[in-house]
Design a protein around this motif. Structure first.
Motif, PDB file in Angstrom:
ATOM      1  N   MET A  86       0.817  -1.213   0.000  1.00  0.00           N
ATOM      2  CA  MET A  86       0.000   0.000   0.000  1.00  0.00           C
ATOM      3  C   MET A  86       0.855   1.270   0.000  1.00  0.00           C
ATOM      4  O   MET A  86       0.486   2.266  -0.607  1.00  0.00           O
ATOM      5  CB  MET A  86      -0.924  -0.006   1.220  1.00  0.00           C
ATOM      6  CG  MET A  86      -1.887  -1.186   1.221  1.00  0.00           C
ATOM      7  SD  MET A  86      -2.743  -1.390   2.789  1.00  0.00           S
ATOM      8  CE  MET A  86      -3.661   0.129   2.910  1.00  0.00           C
ATOM      9  N   HIS A  87       1.981   1.225   0.697  1.00  0.00           N
ATOM     10  CA  HIS A  87       2.863   2.397   0.811  1.00  0.00           C
ATOM     11  C   HIS A  87       4.302   1.933   0.966  1.00  0.00           C
ATOM     12  O   HIS A  87       4.562   0.927   1.623  1.00  0.00           O
ATOM     13  CB  HIS A  87       2.497   3.248   2.037  1.00  0.00           C
ATOM     14  CG  HIS A  87       1.090   3.704   2.042  1.00  0.00           C
ATOM     15  ND1 HIS A  87       0.609   4.692   1.210  1.00  0.00           N
ATOM     16  CD2 HIS A  87       0.029   3.299   2.781  1.00  0.00           C
ATOM     17  CE1 HIS A  87      -0.672   4.882   1.442  1.00  0.00           C
ATOM     18  NE2 HIS A  87      -1.059   4.032   2.388  1.00  0.00           N
ATOM     19  N   LEU A  88       5.206   2.701   0.387  1.00  0.00           N
ATOM     20  CA  LEU A  88       6.639   2.513   0.588  1.00  0.00           C
ATOM     21  C   LEU A  88       7.283   3.873   0.359  1.00  0.00           C
ATOM     22  O   LEU A  88       7.412   4.320  -0.786  1.00  0.00           O
ATOM     23  CB  LEU A  88       7.213   1.462  -0.363  1.00  0.00           C
ATOM     24  CG  LEU A  88       8.734   1.284  -0.379  1.00  0.00           C
ATOM     25  CD1 LEU A  88       9.314   1.072   1.011  1.00  0.00           C
ATOM     26  CD2 LEU A  88       9.129   0.139  -1.291  1.00  0.00           C
ATOM     27  N   TYR A  89       7.624   4.538   1.438  1.00  0.00           N
ATOM     28  CA  TYR A  89       8.175   5.892   1.363  1.00  0.00           C
ATOM     29  C   TYR A  89       9.398   6.000   2.255  1.00  0.00           C
ATOM     30  O   TYR A  89       9.390   5.538   3.399  1.00  0.00           O
ATOM     31  CB  TYR A  89       7.140   6.932   1.821  1.00  0.00           C
ATOM     32  CG  TYR A  89       5.972   7.050   0.886  1.00  0.00           C
ATOM     33  CD1 TYR A  89       6.030   7.852  -0.249  1.00  0.00           C
ATOM     34  CD2 TYR A  89       4.805   6.345   1.126  1.00  0.00           C
ATOM     35  CE1 TYR A  89       4.964   7.953  -1.113  1.00  0.00           C
ATOM     36  CE2 TYR A  89       3.728   6.444   0.257  1.00  0.00           C
ATOM     37  CZ  TYR A  89       3.810   7.247  -0.857  1.00  0.00           C
ATOM     38  OH  TYR A  89       2.753   7.342  -1.721  1.00  0.00           O
ATOM     39  N   PRO A 129      10.432   7.913 -11.770  1.00  0.00           N
ATOM     40  CA  PRO A 129      11.497   7.139 -11.104  1.00  0.00           C
ATOM     41  C   PRO A 129      10.953   5.982 -10.260  1.00  0.00           C
ATOM     42  O   PRO A 129      11.590   4.931 -10.177  1.00  0.00           O
ATOM     43  CB  PRO A 129      12.196   8.176 -10.212  1.00  0.00           C
ATOM     44  CG  PRO A 129      11.890   9.497 -10.840  1.00  0.00           C
ATOM     45  CD  PRO A 129      10.515   9.342 -11.434  1.00  0.00           C
ATOM     46  N   VAL A 130       9.787   6.148  -9.687  1.00  0.00           N
ATOM     47  CA  VAL A 130       9.196   5.075  -8.885  1.00  0.00           C
ATOM     48  C   VAL A 130       8.725   3.947  -9.804  1.00  0.00           C
ATOM     49  O   VAL A 130       8.925   2.770  -9.510  1.00  0.00           O
ATOM     50  CB  VAL A 130       8.044   5.610  -8.002  1.00  0.00           C
ATOM     51  CG1 VAL A 130       7.431   4.482  -7.183  1.00  0.00           C
ATOM     52  CG2 VAL A 130       8.542   6.728  -7.093  1.00  0.00           C
ATOM     53  N   LEU A 131       8.111   4.307 -10.916  1.00  0.00           N
ATOM     54  CA  LEU A 131       7.714   3.279 -11.891  1.00  0.00           C
ATOM     55  C   LEU A 131       8.946   2.520 -12.388  1.00  0.00           C
ATOM     56  O   LEU A 131       8.910   1.290 -12.504  1.00  0.00           O
ATOM     57  CB  LEU A 131       6.960   3.909 -13.064  1.00  0.00           C
ATOM     58  CG  LEU A 131       5.513   4.292 -12.788  1.00  0.00           C
ATOM     59  CD1 LEU A 131       4.949   5.165 -13.908  1.00  0.00           C
ATOM     60  CD2 LEU A 131       4.659   3.059 -12.601  1.00  0.00           C
ATOM     61  N   ALA A 132      10.035   3.235 -12.638  1.00  0.00           N
ATOM     62  CA  ALA A 132      11.270   2.586 -13.087  1.00  0.00           C
ATOM     63  C   ALA A 132      11.813   1.651 -12.008  1.00  0.00           C
ATOM     64  O   ALA A 132      12.282   0.545 -12.313  1.00  0.00           O
ATOM     65  CB  ALA A 132      12.318   3.635 -13.453  1.00  0.00           C
ATOM     66  N   PHE A 133      11.727   2.065 -10.744  1.00  0.00           N
ATOM     67  CA  PHE A 133      12.159   1.234  -9.615  1.00  0.00           C
ATOM     68  C   PHE A 133      11.440  -0.108  -9.647  1.00  0.00           C
ATOM     69  O   PHE A 133      12.061  -1.170  -9.531  1.00  0.00           O
ATOM     70  CB  PHE A 133      11.886   1.980  -8.298  1.00  0.00           C
ATOM     71  CG  PHE A 133      11.976   1.136  -7.064  1.00  0.00           C
ATOM     72  CD1 PHE A 133      13.206   0.845  -6.490  1.00  0.00           C
ATOM     73  CD2 PHE A 133      10.829   0.634  -6.458  1.00  0.00           C
ATOM     74  CE1 PHE A 133      13.291   0.069  -5.341  1.00  0.00           C
ATOM     75  CE2 PHE A 133      10.904  -0.137  -5.308  1.00  0.00           C
ATOM     76  CZ  PHE A 133      12.145  -0.429  -4.753  1.00  0.00           C
ATOM     77  N   PHE A 134      10.122  -0.085  -9.812  1.00  0.00           N
ATOM     78  CA  PHE A 134       9.357  -1.330  -9.840  1.00  0.00           C
ATOM     79  C   PHE A 134       9.667  -2.151 -11.093  1.00  0.00           C
ATOM     80  O   PHE A 134       9.827  -3.379 -11.006  1.00  0.00           O
ATOM     81  CB  PHE A 134       7.857  -1.041  -9.733  1.00  0.00           C
ATOM     82  CG  PHE A 134       7.386  -0.832  -8.324  1.00  0.00           C
ATOM     83  CD1 PHE A 134       7.105  -1.913  -7.498  1.00  0.00           C
ATOM     84  CD2 PHE A 134       7.227   0.441  -7.815  1.00  0.00           C
ATOM     85  CE1 PHE A 134       6.691  -1.730  -6.193  1.00  0.00           C
ATOM     86  CE2 PHE A 134       6.800   0.645  -6.506  1.00  0.00           C
ATOM     87  CZ  PHE A 134       6.534  -0.438  -5.693  1.00  0.00           C
ATOM     88  N   ASP A 155      -3.988  10.026 -10.469  1.00  0.00           N
ATOM     89  CA  ASP A 155      -3.651   9.181 -11.610  1.00  0.00           C
ATOM     90  C   ASP A 155      -2.661   8.128 -11.130  1.00  0.00           C
ATOM     91  O   ASP A 155      -1.528   8.448 -10.762  1.00  0.00           O
ATOM     92  CB  ASP A 155      -3.025  10.011 -12.728  1.00  0.00           C
ATOM     93  CG  ASP A 155      -4.000  11.014 -13.317  1.00  0.00           C
ATOM     94  OD1 ASP A 155      -5.176  10.650 -13.487  1.00  0.00           O
ATOM     95  OD2 ASP A 155      -3.586  12.149 -13.596  1.00  0.00           O
ATOM     96  N   LEU A 156      -3.107   6.866 -11.115  1.00  0.00           N
ATOM     97  CA  LEU A 156      -2.286   5.783 -10.594  1.00  0.00           C
ATOM     98  C   LEU A 156      -2.068   4.708 -11.651  1.00  0.00           C
ATOM     99  O   LEU A 156      -2.946   4.442 -12.460  1.00  0.00           O
ATOM    100  CB  LEU A 156      -2.958   5.154  -9.365  1.00  0.00           C
ATOM    101  CG  LEU A 156      -3.222   6.097  -8.188  1.00  0.00           C
ATOM    102  CD1 LEU A 156      -3.998   5.377  -7.098  1.00  0.00           C
ATOM    103  CD2 LEU A 156      -1.927   6.661  -7.645  1.00  0.00           C
ATOM    104  N   THR A 157      -0.898   4.110 -11.605  1.00  0.00           N
ATOM    105  CA  THR A 157      -0.576   2.994 -12.491  1.00  0.00           C
ATOM    106  C   THR A 157      -0.377   1.756 -11.626  1.00  0.00           C
ATOM    107  O   THR A 157       0.490   1.747 -10.746  1.00  0.00           O
ATOM    108  CB  THR A 157       0.716   3.274 -13.287  1.00  0.00           C
ATOM    109  OG1 THR A 157       0.487   4.416 -14.119  1.00  0.00           O
ATOM    110  CG2 THR A 157       1.103   2.093 -14.160  1.00  0.00           C
TER     111      THR A 157
END
Length: 163
Positions: A86-89, A129-134, A155-157
């Protein structure tokens, strides 16, 4: 130094997590939302009350500590066939140190041990950058969707990895 993960179970840790969330979300999302909208979004999704409601719904929150100092947090929830991250910050000074990678790997091991076939999450579509991380860790992005967070559109992916 290796981080510690403190399970959020008491009111003081819920408030500590909400304070971390306000700081990190303020930094992460300031370029996507005007200040008042961002403050309302944080209040609806990551205030102490919102975190407590998530926990009442089965979410597990953890504070990430390094040398006893809180540097971030993450939360997950088991669903039918998946572990939902759900979260990773993490605070900006602690990104790029493999902490997020290790947390993600721990979630994958936990999902496998619970018989789940995948790990899934949702990432802000503009957070490239977060999308690239995943993606670098084998997660497949889905089609972006708009989610209503109490009158605020996000807007979420979706991203997922089959284990």
């Amino acid at each position: 130094m290796k981080p510690d993960y403190k399970l959020v179970a008491k009111a003081r840790y819920i408030h500590m997590t909400a304070d971390l969330a306000a700081e990190v979300w303020g930094e992460c999302y300031k370029k996507f939302y005007p200040p008042k909208t961002l403050a309302a979004l944080i209040d609806r999704l990551q205030s102490a009350d919102a975190i407590e409601a998530d926990m009442d719904g089965g979410a597990n929150y953890f504070i990430v500590q390094l040398g006893g100092k809180p540097i971030g947090y993450f939360a997950w929830k088991m669903e039918n066939t998946a572990l939902r991250l759900m979260h990773l910050y993490l605070l900006p000074a602690y990104r790029g140190r493999a902490l997020g990678r290790d947390i993600l790997a721990s979630c994958e091991r936990l999902a496998r041990s619970d018989g789940k076939g995948r790990v899934c999450a949702e990432v802000h579509t503009k957070a490239l950058p977060v999308l690239a991380f995943f993606k670098e860790r084998g997660y497949r992005p889905g089609a972006p969707v708009q989610t209503d967070a109490g009158g605020i559109l996000m807007d979420l992916t979706p991203v997922e990895k089959f284990l």
